[in-house]
Design a protein around this motif. Structure first.
Motif, short mmCIF file in Angstrom:
data_model
loop_
_atom_site.label_atom_id
_atom_site.label_comp_id
_atom_site.label_asym_id
_atom_site.label_seq_id
_atom_site.Cartn_x
_atom_site.Cartn_y
_atom_site.Cartn_z
N VAL A 251 0.84 -1.20 0.00
CA VAL A 251 0.00 0.00 0.00
C VAL A 251 0.87 1.25 0.00
CG1 VAL A 251 -1.83 1.26 1.20
CG2 VAL A 251 -1.81 -1.24 1.24
N ALA A 252 1.88 1.27 0.86
CA ALA A 252 2.72 2.46 1.02
C ALA A 252 3.47 2.81 -0.27
CB ALA A 252 3.72 2.23 2.15
N ALA A 253 3.71 1.81 -1.12
CA ALA A 253 4.44 2.07 -2.37
C ALA A 253 3.71 3.05 -3.27
CB ALA A 253 4.67 0.75 -3.11
N LEU A 254 2.40 3.20 -3.08
CA LEU A 254 1.63 4.13 -3.91
C LEU A 254 1.75 5.57 -3.44
CD1 LEU A 254 -1.71 2.09 -4.20
CD2 LEU A 254 0.21 2.13 -5.81
N PHE A 255 2.37 5.80 -2.28
CA PHE A 255 2.35 7.11 -1.64
C PHE A 255 3.77 7.64 -1.41
CE2 PHE A 255 -1.58 5.00 -0.65
CZ PHE A 255 -2.53 6.01 -0.72
N ASP A 256 3.89 8.97 -1.43
CA ASP A 256 5.17 9.59 -1.12
C ASP A 256 5.44 9.57 0.38
OD1 ASP A 256 5.95 10.68 -3.81
OD2 ASP A 256 4.01 11.66 -3.59
N THR A 257 4.42 9.84 1.16
CA THR A 257 4.55 9.81 2.62
C THR A 257 3.37 9.06 3.22
OG1 THR A 257 3.52 12.02 2.70
CG2 THR A 257 5.93 11.90 2.92
N VAL A 258 3.63 8.41 4.35
CA VAL A 258 2.62 7.57 5.00
C VAL A 258 2.64 7.85 6.50
CG1 VAL A 258 1.85 5.21 5.47
CG2 VAL A 258 2.92 5.76 3.27
N TYR A 259 1.46 8.14 7.05
CA TYR A 259 1.30 8.30 8.50
C TYR A 259 0.63 7.05 9.05
CZ TYR A 259 -1.94 9.35 12.38
OH TYR A 259 -2.70 9.28 13.52
#
Length: 358
Positions: A191-199
């Motif tokens: 999932v995180a691979a789709l995003f620049d930053t993850v909280y």
């Protein structure tokens, strides 16, 4: 929560809500006695947690912060400061807009741009209606205020690609990312691979002490770390929350598929209770909303009776909806929920709607 309700909860001995009646002693027990402390967020278990979360999310770096309110607005500011726009697109239920006193605007000069409709998830078609330049697109997975719904994976990919093609950063409000992994049947890194930053949060589904991490590129994380200090979040000792998170996060993540199966079994058991409707049905993550056809007074009286007569803690009241004859509650499926059979939970939930005999 008023004092009467607080005292009633303290007297209860069991619940099927989330991770249970977590008492201070239990939280303190989640801190390893051999924990190596940090100093102002550097070294020790804080650095260990940051490395673990970065690896878990497949990102180069991560930073530990005391609250999501601090973390997300600071992260979005970092993205905006690198771009010509200060506008962030998000769903109308976005936590930053609904629950944070407009901190994004008053502290960071960010502009929230609503996209889509309140009672359904954001779609690519909603985003393509936006003409103005964006600093970032914020997506929440799962959508808590919609009962834990997830957009179809292909549409999620398309939304993130749309933002990047516009030159915008893509940020994930992953307060419940751990739950989303069960729904998508994938790893957090997928999932995180789709995003620049993850909280990600540690006190919700994980059940640790309060605290969170933001993961992303080395450059993004360095700037968020600086903003943590400017906002007063770099405490002299941050090790208790970090140690609690490091102890519990992997265990909770591994349990998410079982929690999702349990959520769906509860929904199936509730199919025979006409006064209660599950949203979404079937659940897409280990959480769901329940719509009760019951007067608020009836619900509250039954919840109070359960607590006082059986020691079982449930919601002391429901949330109002647009229909005065319908109230809403949220059921997060956690460690405590797994200890109760779905049929027993459904029976208790159905009983909350029943008027007491005159």
């Amino acid at each position: 929560m008023n004092e009467e309700i607080r005292a009633r909860r303290a007297a209860c001995t069991d619940t099927f809500l989330g991770n249970g009646l977590i008492r201070p002693r239990e939280l303190l027990a989640s801190i390893d006695s051999d924990t190596e402390p940090d100093t102002y967020g550097e070294g020790g278990v804080v650095t260990e947690l940051e490395a673990h979360i970065a690896a878990l999310l497949g990102k180069p770096a991560a930073v530990y912060l005391p609250s999501g309110t601090m973390a997300q607005a600071a992260t979005l500011r970092v993205h905006a400061d690198r771009r010509t726009s200060r506008t962030v697109a998000w769903h109308p239920y976005c936590h930053l807009e609904q629950h944070e006193g407009q901190a994004h605007q008053r502290l960071h000069q960010l502009v929230g741009r609503r996209a889509g409709e309140l009672e359904r998830p954001l779609t690519l078609d909603d985003l393509t209606e936006i003409a103005e330049p964006l600093a970032a697109l914020l997506l929440e997975l799962p959508q808590r205020d919609l009962g834990g719904t997830l957009p179809p994976w292909d549409d999620l990919v398309a939304q993130t690609e749309w933002a990047r093609n516009r030159g915008a950063a893509v940020h994930l409000d992953g307060a419940r990312l751990w739950e989303a992994t069960a729904g998508y049947e994938c790893t957090p890194a997928d999932v995180a691979a789709l995003f620049d930053t993850v909280y990600v949060s540690f006190y919700k589904g994980v059940g640790a002490l309060p605290g969170c991490c933001v993961a992303g590129s080395e450059a993004d994380v360095r700037e968020v770390r600086e903003w943590r200090s400017r906002l007063g979040g770099t405490l002299f000792a941050m090790w208790p929350g970090a140690a609690s998170a490091l102890r519990l996060v992997d265990e909770a993540l591994a349990e998410m598929p079982a929690r999702l199966r349990h959520a769906r079994a509860i929904a199936e058991a509730l199919a025979g209770v006409p006064e209660v409707r599950v949203v979404p049905d079937p659940p897409q993550t280990p959480m769901l909303h329940l719509l009760f056809s019951a007067r608020p007074g009836t619900f509250q009286a039954n919840a109070k009776r359960l607590a006082e007569e059986t020691g079982l803690w449930v919601w002391p009241s429901g949330m109002a909806t647009g229909d005065p004859a319908v109230i809403r509650t949220e059921l997060s499926v956690g460690r405590a929920t797994l200890r109760h059979k779905p049929e027993a939970i459904a029976e208790i939930i159905g009983g909350l709607c029943v008027d007491a005999p005159v």
